[in-house]
Design an enzyme around this catalytic site. Structure first.
Site, PDB file in Angstrom:
ATOM      1  N   SER A   1       0.663  -1.246  -0.012  1.00  0.00           N
ATOM      2  CA  SER A   1      -0.003   0.042  -0.041  1.00  0.00           C
ATOM      3  C   SER A   1       0.806   1.380  -0.085  1.00  0.00           C
ATOM      4  CB  SER A   1      -1.113   0.040   1.168  1.00  0.00           C
ATOM      5  OG  SER A   1      -2.168  -0.687   0.858  1.00  0.00           O
TER       6      SER A   1
ATOM      7  N   LYS B   1       0.587   3.682  -2.978  1.00  0.00           N
ATOM      8  CA  LYS B   1      -0.633   4.478  -3.190  1.00  0.00           C
ATOM      9  C   LYS B   1      -0.380   5.735  -3.051  1.00  0.00           C
ATOM     10  CE  LYS B   1      -3.715   0.872  -1.395  1.00  0.00           C
ATOM     11  NZ  LYS B   1      -4.427   0.468  -0.301  1.00  0.00           N
TER      12      LYS B   1
HETATM   13  N1  GLN Z   1      -1.618  -5.323  -2.407  1.00  0.00           N
HETATM   14  C1  GLN Z   1      -2.219  -5.303  -1.011  1.00  0.00           C
HETATM   15  C2  GLN Z   1      -3.841  -5.418  -1.312  1.00  0.00           C
HETATM   16  O1  GLN Z   1      -4.255  -5.006  -2.377  1.00  0.00           O
HETATM   17  C3  GLN Z   1      -2.136  -3.866  -0.637  1.00  0.00           C
HETATM   18  C4  GLN Z   1      -2.735  -3.740   0.581  1.00  0.00           C
HETATM   19  C5  GLN Z   1      -1.936  -3.115   1.863  1.00  0.00           C
HETATM   20  O2  GLN Z   1      -0.917  -2.965   1.838  1.00  0.00           O
HETATM   21  N2  GLN Z   1      -2.563  -2.741   2.921  1.00  0.00           N
HETATM   22  O3  GLN Z   1      -4.458  -6.135  -0.755  1.00  0.00           O
END
Ligand code: GLN
Length: 314
Positions: free
Chosen positions: A72, A75
């Site tokens: 994440s 992002k």
């Molecule tokens: N790739 C992970 C997902 O989509 C990213 C989520 C995360 O790091 N919280 O579930």
């Protein structure tokens, strides 16, 4: 000892950092490694490492030699690019700017919120919608824009883990459900499989703690590279760091703001990227997670450092 660049003495800060790491390493025993993406289960739950980067260079403690996937944390990077590509108005017609109070992969508010767009770009739904807004030719073209954006910031050619990408692609049905719902209501643009493939690849980009800290320092410097080049606008950095405060630690962001008080973004691989505006970039790796999906030792370590060095921005 209050953190002040004027009083930066590498030896003192290094002693503090090593001590904080030693004092907080035991927390790694209270969490567990993410396994819903099968390939992530190879992370060693005992590991905890940190790098702190300032104008005076970097100090480090613990296990910070290895590469791990961003998950994440990416992002914030895809959001920066989308904002620079499409502008604020367009991006926020597809994604909102409110915290959710729900887990990062929750589907519940997608249908009940009006208009039906994801509440913010830090939850999976929001980040997938943001991926659909990026400019570039096909998945390859968009992916190479993202990797070269990151490569420019950290000054190294980055790549992604094909094993983690495949693993997530094979098991990412929740994300597939979010994406198809958003396609149906017009929030996600383009081909769902392609957008998801891009999102999974982005989550699989691999960096080290030092490189996370370097990205953190880039944000602390308001989007300016070390050679003085303004790579992204200050307005974009302000938006992204604000999201880090309100939603960066998923549904633990409020508690984190109270106990730590600095912009941060975590990922389920155990990484945390944190920013002390105008001062520090911090990169952490600790794959043992708490029940919200944040690095358990990483959060405790940041809490300790925030107290020792008076880092809270509030
Ligand atoms: N790739 C992970 C997902 O989509 C990213 C989520 C995360 O790091 N919280 O579930």
């Amino acid at each position: 000892m209050m953190f002040s660049m004027l009083a930066w003495n590498t030896d003192d800060w290094q002693i503090d950092l090593t001590d904080a790491l030693t004092m907080n390493r035991h927390w790694t025993g209270n969490g567990s490694v993410a396994d819903y993406i099968p390939e992530l289960r190879w992370g060693d739950p005992n590991q905890l490492g940190i790098v702190v980067t300032s104008n005076y260079g970097s100090i480090k403690a613990g296990d910070c030699g290895m590469e791990f996937t961003l998950q994440s944390i990416v992002k914030i990077l895809t959001l920066m690019l989308a904002l620079e590509d499409q502008g604020e108005e367009k991006v926020f017609s597809h994604v909102g700017s409110e915290p959710t109070g729900d887990p990062f992969n929750s589907i519940i508010k997608l249908e009940t919120t009006s208009p039906r767009k994801p509440l913010n770009p830090m939850i999976n739904a929001g980040a997938i919608a943001v991926c659909s807004l990026l400019s570039g030719q096909g998945v390859e073209g968009k992916m190479s824009r993202i990797t070269s954006f990151i490569s420019t910031i950290i000054n190294r050619e980055v790549g992604y883990s094909h094993a983690v990408h495949t693993s997530e692609k094979e098991t990412g049905d929740r994300n597939r459900a979010l994406a198809y719902f958003m396609k149906d209501v017009g929030v996600l643009i383009g081909d769902v499989d392609e957008v998801l493939d891009l999102y999974f690849r982005c989550c699989s980009i691999e960096l080290t703690c030092s490189e996370l800290a370097r990205i953190g320092y880039f944000l602390a410097m308001k989007g300016r590279l070390e050679d003085g080049c303004q790579l992204v606008s200050k307005a974009t950095v302000r938006l992204v760091t604000t999201f880090m405060v309100t939603c960066g630690m998923y549904n633990a962001s409020g508690e984190f703001a109270i106990h730590v008080g600095i912009p941060a973004k975590s990922g389920v691989s155990g990484g945390i990227l944190a920013v002390v505006p105008d001062t520090l970039g911090i990169g952490i790796y600790g794959p043992s997670l708490d029940d919200k999906g944040n690095s358990i030792g990483g959060v405790k370590l940041l809490q300790d450092l925030s107290k020792r060095w008076d880092l809270s921005i509030f």
